[in-house]
Structures are given as C-alpha cells and as structure tokens.
Design an enzyme around this catalytic site. Structure first.
Site, PDB file in Angstrom:
ATOM      1  N   CYS A 131       0.626  -1.279  -0.058  1.00 12.52           N
ATOM      2  CA  CYS A 131      -0.899  -0.049  -0.087  1.00 12.52           C
ATOM      3  C   CYS A 131       0.983   1.041   0.203  1.00 12.52           C
ATOM      4  O   CYS A 131      -0.284   2.351  -0.140  1.00 12.52           O
ATOM      5  CB  CYS A 131      -1.063  -0.036   1.326  1.00 12.52           C
ATOM      6  SG  CYS A 131      -1.887  -1.783   1.201  1.00 12.52           S
ATOM      7  N   HIS A 142      -2.495   8.079   5.830  1.00 12.40           N
ATOM      8  CA  HIS A 142      -2.334   6.682   5.802  1.00 12.40           C
ATOM      9  C   HIS A 142      -4.085   6.102   5.842  1.00 12.40           C
ATOM     10  O   HIS A 142      -4.363   5.789   5.409  1.00 12.40           O
ATOM     11  CB  HIS A 142      -1.884   5.514   5.816  1.00 12.40           C
ATOM     12  CG  HIS A 142      -1.834   4.473   5.436  1.00 12.40           C
ATOM     13  ND1 HIS A 142      -1.462   4.375   3.342  1.00 12.40           N
ATOM     14  CD2 HIS A 142      -1.790   3.405   5.595  1.00 12.40           C
ATOM     15  CE1 HIS A 142      -1.642   3.146   3.357  1.00 12.40           C
ATOM     16  NE2 HIS A 142      -2.016   2.486   4.312  1.00 12.40           N
ATOM     17  N   GLU A 168       0.110   4.558  13.550  1.00 10.82           N
ATOM     18  CA  GLU A 168       0.277   6.272  12.936  1.00 10.82           C
ATOM     19  C   GLU A 168       0.231   7.314  13.626  1.00 10.82           C
ATOM     20  O   GLU A 168       0.946   8.189  13.226  1.00 10.82           O
ATOM     21  CB  GLU A 168      -0.562   6.326  12.231  1.00 10.82           C
ATOM     22  CG  GLU A 168      -0.174   8.265  10.336  1.00 10.82           C
ATOM     23  CD  GLU A 168      -1.148   7.233   9.530  1.00 10.82           C
ATOM     24  OE1 GLU A 168      -2.183   6.446   9.669  1.00 10.82           O
ATOM     25  OE2 GLU A 168      -0.814   8.366   8.917  1.00 10.82           O
ATOM     26  N   LYS A 210      -9.487   7.625   2.284  1.00 12.35           N
ATOM     27  CA  LYS A 210      -9.445   6.071   2.799  1.00 12.35           C
ATOM     28  C   LYS A 210     -11.510   6.207   3.041  1.00 12.35           C
ATOM     29  O   LYS A 210     -12.268   5.256   2.630  1.00 12.35           O
ATOM     30  CB  LYS A 210      -9.094   5.518   3.295  1.00 12.35           C
ATOM     31  CG  LYS A 210      -7.710   5.338   2.675  1.00 12.35           C
ATOM     32  CD  LYS A 210      -7.217   4.485   3.301  1.00 12.35           C
ATOM     33  CE  LYS A 210      -5.701   4.677   2.353  1.00 12.35           C
ATOM     34  NZ  LYS A 210      -4.911   5.171   2.724  1.00 12.35           N
ATOM     35  N   HIS A 233      -9.929   1.700   0.488  1.00 10.46           N
ATOM     36  CA  HIS A 233      -8.316   1.971   0.776  1.00 10.46           C
ATOM     37  C   HIS A 233      -7.706   0.844  -1.014  1.00 10.46           C
ATOM     38  O   HIS A 233      -8.496  -0.037  -1.647  1.00 10.46           O
ATOM     39  CB  HIS A 233      -7.946   0.770   1.793  1.00 10.46           C
ATOM     40  CG  HIS A 233      -6.566   0.495   1.579  1.00 10.46           C
ATOM     41  ND1 HIS A 233      -5.240   1.823   0.721  1.00 10.46           N
ATOM     42  CD2 HIS A 233      -5.488   0.228   2.619  1.00 10.46           C
ATOM     43  CE1 HIS A 233      -4.032   1.500   1.069  1.00 10.46           C
ATOM     44  NE2 HIS A 233      -4.428   0.468   2.150  1.00 10.46           N
ATOM     45  N   PHE A 271       1.612  -3.341   3.386  1.00 10.35           N
ATOM     46  CA  PHE A 271       2.396  -4.964   4.529  1.00 10.35           C
ATOM     47  C   PHE A 271       3.336  -4.973   3.679  1.00 10.35           C
ATOM     48  O   PHE A 271       4.218  -4.150   3.747  1.00 10.35           O
ATOM     49  CB  PHE A 271       1.435  -5.584   2.973  1.00 10.35           C
ATOM     50  CG  PHE A 271      -0.154  -6.102   3.906  1.00 10.35           C
ATOM     51  CD1 PHE A 271      -0.759  -5.300   4.925  1.00 10.35           C
ATOM     52  CD2 PHE A 271      -0.365  -6.840   3.970  1.00 10.35           C
ATOM     53  CE1 PHE A 271      -2.180  -5.553   5.172  1.00 10.35           C
ATOM     54  CE2 PHE A 271      -1.801  -7.516   3.775  1.00 10.35           C
ATOM     55  CZ  PHE A 271      -2.231  -6.562   5.247  1.00 10.35           C
TER      56      PHE A 271
END
Lengths: 401, 402
Positions: free
Chosen positions: A159, A292, A303, A324, A329, A388
């Site tokens: 991502c 994010h 985060e 998002k 996402h 990831f």
C-alpha cells in the site's frame, strides 16, 4: 545543487468519478462513495462494501495498443495519464525520454483471475487475457502507447507503492536524471484481494472510520492517481502551469511483520522524519497531514504514535484526515490518489474531511478533520503511506505560490 | 557512477547449486541444473525440462519458524540473502538496520500461492480463503520476509519486471542508497517454478519444445536452451534466487571486506536498439579485457542483444562470452542477478568458466572469443546484459577492484 521538482499535471479516477473536478468536489463535500460491491458476488463475505468505479467507459483512441487486449487497470491508467498530460500541456508532446514509474499491488489481476477461473473450472481460457496480467505490463503498455523509450519501472511495495513511485520520480528529477517524469499508482477491485483482506479480518462490516475509537477495519476501493513531475526551470521555461512543488520524500521499512505494522510507529516515523529532513523544514512548518488512516485498529494507532513522535506538541493542532473513509483503500493507488487530492485541497485552501469520525480515540489524540468544507491556509502538506511487509513512505508538497 | 558502490557479498540458490561455491563449481564444470520437472506433472505438455531446485531446506540455512510456511520464492530469497550477508562478513543482528536497504526484483513472485489461494476461492468459495497463504502470496512477500529476517529498516522495495527485473533492481538499489544515504543494500531477484507460468509460456510458444519419445542431450536437436544459436527454439524455465550485498566502496575498504567488483554504470531502456544503446561501453579501450555475461535465452531477442554488443564492443577486439542460462534455465528476475554474480566472481577470481555458447551460432555473435575450457585471465571489465520479452532491458558494467 539539487534540482527543484514541481507538479505540472495530475489525473485521477476513484469511486467518486473520473477526473479531478468530480473528485475534489466530492472529497471536499465529504461524499461517501462506498457502496455494496457490484462486480462480483459478496454474499459469502464478512464485509460487503467497497469503492468501485461505476460507469467507466473507455473511449480513448489508441495509437499502438488494442483495447481488447488490455486489462481494466491499463484502461484506467491511460485515461488518467491523458488527463494529467493534457493539464501539463504535453498531450502528444511528451518527450520520449520521459520515465514512467508506477506503483501497484495487483497489476492486471482482473485478467489473471478471469483466465485462472476458467482453467480451474476446466473451461477454455483465452491466452490473450495474459497479455496484460503481470504487474509490469501496464507500465510497458503505457510506454508503448505514448512512445516513451526510457525506463518503465513498476514498484510493488504493497500500500506504499503509489507514494514510492512518486518519490522515486521526484528523486530522479532532483538528481538530474530526468526533466519530466510520469508517476503514480493504481489498483482495481478484484475478488482475489477482497477475499484476502476478508480472510485477514481486516475489512469492516460497518463503515470505514479512520482514527475513530470504534473503527473496525478498512474498506477496499479502486482507482488511479497520476502526477506529471517536472524540473522547475524546465516547467518555467515552457510557461507550464505549476500546480505545486514537491519538497521532500522519505522512506523506511519496519522489519517487523508481513501484515501488521510495527506498533511503536518508529518505522513510519523514520519515513516522515526523512521526508522533513529532505525538505529542510521543521514539524511546525506542516499545515496538514493526509494520513494513511486505513481504519484498522493497528494502522491508525501506529500512525498516531508516529505523528506524535515526529510532530511533538504540534500533533494536537495539525489537521489530519484520511480520505479512505470516502473512497476506500486503493492499495497501490492509494498514495498516488491521496497525493493528487492533497495538492488540490492545498490549492483550494479547504481541508479534506475524515468522514464517519464520531468518537475520539485516546490512542489517537490527533486533530482529526471531522467536518467537511473547512477552510484552511495550507502551505505545506505531508501525505503518508504504509504497507504490508512494513513499507513506509511520506511525501511533502508545498503550494506553488 | 564513478565506482562508488561495490559488491562485497554473493548468495545464490540455483538449480545448479545452493550457495556461491556450488553455483560456481557448476559454471566451471558446465554442470547444468536442468532436469525433468517433478514439482508438477508435465505429461501431455510440449516441454518437460526445467531448472528445478531440489533438496533445498531453508531450515538448514536459516532456522526460523516465522518463515517455514513462506512461499518457495520467499525461501530462496531468504537463503540467498543469508548467504550474501555471511559472505560479506557482516552480521545483521549487529548492524544499524536504518542504514541498510533491500531491493528485490520479481517477475511472477509467489505465483504458487496466488494460484492456490484463487483456486480454493473458485472451487470452495470465500470461506476457504486462507489468510496465511494470502499474506505470503503478495508480490512483495519475498522482500517483506527478507527485511524482517535481517532487520532491514532503511528501505525495502520490490521491483516488478520481466527478465531484466534483476538489473532494474540493481539500478534502483543504487538510487535508494544515494537518496536515503544508506551504508549498504541487499539487492536480489527471486523466482519459483510453477505449472501455470510453465503452461503460459508454452502456449505462447516461448518454451523450448521437446520430443516426448526421445531424449536428446542438451545443446543438440530437441528441447534445451541454445542462446544465440540459429536453431534456438525457446527457453527452459528455471527458478531460484540470487542476492548481492552492495556497499559504499569507502566503507568496504575501511572494514577490509573482499570486494568482488564495483558497479560502474547501468544503462536501461524501454526498447533496446543499437541506436539508443550507443556509448554504453565507451570507456573500454581493449575488448580482450572484457567478459560478457549475456542474457540471451533462445528467443527472438537474442539477435538484438548480439547486435548491440557487436556495435559497441567489436571495434575494440574480442571479449570473452558467458551465458549461465543453459546451466540454470531462464530464472526471470533472478537471472540478471545470477549473471551479475557470475561476472563478479569472474572479475574477482580471474578465472573464466568455459563458454556455454558454442554451436551453430548466429553471425551477429560470431565475433567474440569462445573458450572451450576454463581460462585464468585477469579481466578488468564485465558487461552484464539482459533483454526482456518486450525488448526492454539493461546493460550493467562491473569493474575489477583488486
């Protein structure tokens, strides 16, 4: 002496629509583009919603490629690149040595899925479905169509891919290796990933509510973000419209877990601090953080910690939001689409909202933008992306004025 | 690029040997790792050969239960990285991970797991979807696992590409080392053998076809890889991984590391032609001191590669030529790194393995020097070339340092 890098064109497609106009108005109004998935049967899944692009008709006349041989991903890309290149005033004039740098996690997975579904079911599978399946073929096809004979790079860092791609392009121009670069990220909605994220129990069964105390997962989306990056004096000399400047980029990795982020936020924090150092600005110079913010318990807590560590006391004041919540996402597309929205919001002087945010989480003590249409003077903005496998990236934009 | 970055460690997991020594031994003795494929059924298929890795046990190299269920492509990458770090005389438990990077090139990555995950989904429905397989099926799983195993915190990247993805990864590694001021960077390529990939290339007519009823020795009529040959008929698919340790030259000298070679330049283009490759080997006055580690794989693009090399180098004399692919197969993203590793060993040892390119060659390649036996020659420069199926590719120049 490092070169300065500016943005001269942008293109975007998300569930909110095709093009910048529909996307920025939708985002700033706080429109929810998440609906029940329509492109495949979701009855057997925990989560049922997603940010699908509906009503996309591919109409571009192709010079080199055959539309029947292209994956949906490439069609979305070609449409967005046209938008970006046209804005930059480079339509049909893109220099042939322009590098193409794209980020994706799936490439042409929809085609791969269709092919393999037939194989598994013992039916005939068209080999032409494989011509645009592998994840590096979309970039190759773009280079072919636009007559670009320089490098075509495909980055797949989960991502964070989209931000990495723009970061690499920024770095190429900064180092003097290119004058103009095409960069961005993309991914499509396909059952493969939908099933995967469901099996990881990462998908929400309710709403995607980043940084909310009751957040319970992400929602997947699809789309493309494209940026034309240009060396500043090159853009000035051809009287190009300078939309924004990219002033810093940083990256790092967690070395922690294949799907979970490193909970202390040290890895993510290193990427942000490297971006600030690269830009030569301090934490107090940042006016907005496009997070994010996936809406999973793990990511958002991590985060928030990273932001607190890097921005200190300022972290309670700097507006933070994750779009998002509205479009989902976009995986490899996320960082690129968020970069486009960040730049547009900055130029409009309006903060993108973090919709569905109701209950503050003491673990995420940030200034979350919980209302739409909030005006703000945004001189510099950071956009974060984490993926990831522990990939972290952050990029900093500055208004053109 | 001014030879700022050097190779100080090499790790290989190949069909022709696990570990740098076994790999080199196979090159010197022309011992091919091409076998009848066992990991899937080749009955009723046009080809049956593959560069298959057997008797590989990650536990013997890296006993760590976190990676026992990883895909083969990740395991090959993990073991190669471990070998490269050990070979460089470094210890990942002691280094500052924020100063270390990792770039892995992949083409199909964990395609076995992707296929397995999707087949279960199609046959049995959503409840069969395995989170374990999904998380290890993603394109960046080999890089993700490797960064976790060796505390790589500076930057971790996966570059997706065709055959030249390995060389692209090296070019990318240099870029990120400069950008984030990293001290060192592991750079590799990894690939695993898979029936779907095999069938696909076979359907496109790219695999060298064999006669099911008659087994020919390789290099003669029938199935087998014949780079640059007039009667070449495709490639034999391989698998494996190779990882190099790149370091800043100054730091490597300071810590008295063995330096295999320095990275001198990399030229990359979307569509390689004799025109846009002009000048790639400008600084080489005497071709007798050049070793070519070619990437030709028995497909149409072999002649493009030969033409470019001829135009750029032939005027300066006769270089030595090598091609590892008849030994290991076409390992896609891993190929370029394996080629670079073989070239780096040639430079460091001053020994050239027997050339695998000999019979029935196209005229464009007949100007080079073919050594039938191993030769002791102090080579100064090695050029590693790799061209993908779409004509995209790279030329990497390495220089001897000792």
């Amino acid at each position: 002496m490092k070169h300065r890098v500016v943005v001269t064109g942008m293109g975007i497609i998300t569930a909110l629509g095709v093009g910048k106009k529909e996307n920025i108005s939708g985002i700033l109004e706080g429109q929810n583009a998440i609906k029940k998935i329509a492109s495949f049967d979701v009855s057997g899944y925990r989560g049922k919603t997603g940010g699908e692009i509906s009503g996309f008709n591919f109409s571009k006349k192709l010079k080199q490629l055959k539309p029947s041989r292209l994956d949906r991903a490439t069609k979305l890309l070609l449409t967005s690149i046209d938008e970006a290149v046209a804005e930059a005033g480079l339509l049909n004039r893109l220099p042939s040595n322009t590098p193409v740098i794209l980020g994706t996690t799936l490439g042409g997975m929809l085609s791969g899925e269709a092919y393999h579904r037939n194989i598994v079911s013992g039916k005939k599978a068209k080999p032409s479905l494989l011509l645009d399946y592998l994840a590096h073929y979309q970039a190759i096809h773009i280079a072919e169509e636009y007559g670009l004979d320089s490098a075509a790079f495909t980055i797949s860092n989960a991502c964070a891919s989209g931000t990495n791609a723009i970061g690499l392009a920024y770095n190429e121009i900064r180092a003097g290796n290119a004058e103009i670069a095409l960069a961005g990220g993309y991914d499509t909605m396909c059952e493969f990933t939908f099933a995967g994220f469901n099996s990881l129990q990462a998908v929400t069964q309710t709403l995607c509510r980043p940084f909310d105390k009751n957040r319970d997962g992400l929602v997947l989306g699809e789309g493309v973000g494209i940026i034309v990056l240009e060396e500043m004096s090159c853009a000035v000399s051809r009287n190009a419209n300078i939309i924004a400047e990219i002033i810093g980029y940083g990256e790092s990795s967690d070395a922690f877990h294949i799907t979970r982020p490193e909970p202390s936020g040290d890895g993510a924090g290193l990427a942000i601090s490297r971006a600030l150092t690269c830009a030569g600005v301090g934490a107090s110079d940042i006016d907005y953080i496009n997070a994010h913010g996936t809406g999973t318990p793990y990511n958002d807590a991590m985060e928030a910690k990273a932001i607190q560590k890097i921005f200190g006391n300022a972290s309670q004041n700097i507006p933070v939001s994750s779009i998002k919540s509205m479009i989902g996402h976009l995986l490899g597309g996320a960082g690129a689409v968020e970069a486009v929205i960040t730049v547009m919001a900055m130029n409009k002087g309006v903060l993108p909202p973090n919709i569905n945010y109701q209950t503050p989480d003491p673990d995420c003590p940030l200034n979350i933008v919980d209302k739409s249409e909030q005006p703000a003077s945004i001189k510099r903005a950071v956009s974060n992306s984490f993926g990831f496998g522990g990939a972290n990236a952050a990029i900093i934009f500055q208004g053109a004025a | 690029m001014s030879e700022e970055f050097v190779i100080t460690g090499i790790g290989v997991v190949s069909p022709a040997g696990i570990g740098k020594e076994a790999f080199w031994d196979s090159l010197i003795n022309c011992k091919a790792g091409i076998k009848d494929i066992r990991c899937f059924d080749t009955k009723n298929k046009k080809s049956r050969l593959g560069g298959e890795i057997r008797d590989f046990d990650l536990d013997a190299v890296l006993p760590d239960k976190r990676f026992r269920r990883a895909a083969n492509v990740s395991k090959y990458c993990l073991a190669s990285a471990k070998f490269a770090i050990d070979d460089a005389g470094l210890d990942s438990t002691k280094w500052d991970g924020t100063k270390v990077g990792l770039v892995v090139g992949v083409t199909h990555s964990a395609i076995n797991y992707s296929r397995e995950f999707h087949a279960a989904l199609v046959k049995e429905g959503p409840l069969s979807a395995s989170p374990m397989i999904f998380s290890d099926s993603v394109l960046n799983a080999p890089a993700g696992n490797t960064s976790i195993a060796f505390n790589v915190k500076g930057a971790t990247h996966t570059i997706v590409g065709g055959v030249p993805a390995g060389l692209h990864a090296i070019s990318y590694a240099i870029k990120i080392m400069k950008m984030s001021n990293l001290d060192m960077c592991l750079v590799g390529g990894a690939e695993e053998l898979d029936s779907l990939v095999f069938d696909t290339y076979s359907r496109f007519g790219l695999l060298s076809p064999g006669d099911r009823f008659q087994i020919y020795p390789q290099g003669e009529q029938g199935e087998g890889m014949k780079p640059f040959a007039i009667d070449r008929n495709g490639f034999v698919i391989g698998e494996g991984a190779c990882v190099l340790m790149l370091e800043k030259k100054k730091a490597a000298i300071e810590r008295k590391a063995t330096i295999y070679a320095a990275i001198s330049s990399i030229h990359t283009a979307m569509s390689l032609t004799t025109e846009n490759c002009s000048g790639i080997c400008n600084d080489i006055p005497d071709a007798a001191g050049i070793y070519l580690s070619t990437g030709a794989n028995g497909t149409a693009n072999d002649s493009t590669e030969a033409k470019i090399l001829k135009k750029e180098i032939a005027k300066n004399g006769k270089p030595y030529i090598g091609n590892i692919k008849p030994i290991v197969g076409e390992c896609f993203a891993a190929s370029g790194i394996m080629q670079a590793a073989s070239a780096a060993i040639v430079l460091c040892k001053g020994v050239i393995p027997p050339s695998t390119i000999r019979h029935n060659l196209i005229p464009e390649i007949q100007w080079v020097r073919f050594n039938r036996f191993e030769e002791k020659v102090k080579i100064k420069t090695a050029i590693v070339s790799s061209i993908g199926l779409e004509g995209e590719g790279s030329f990497l120049t390495l220089k001897r340092q000792t």
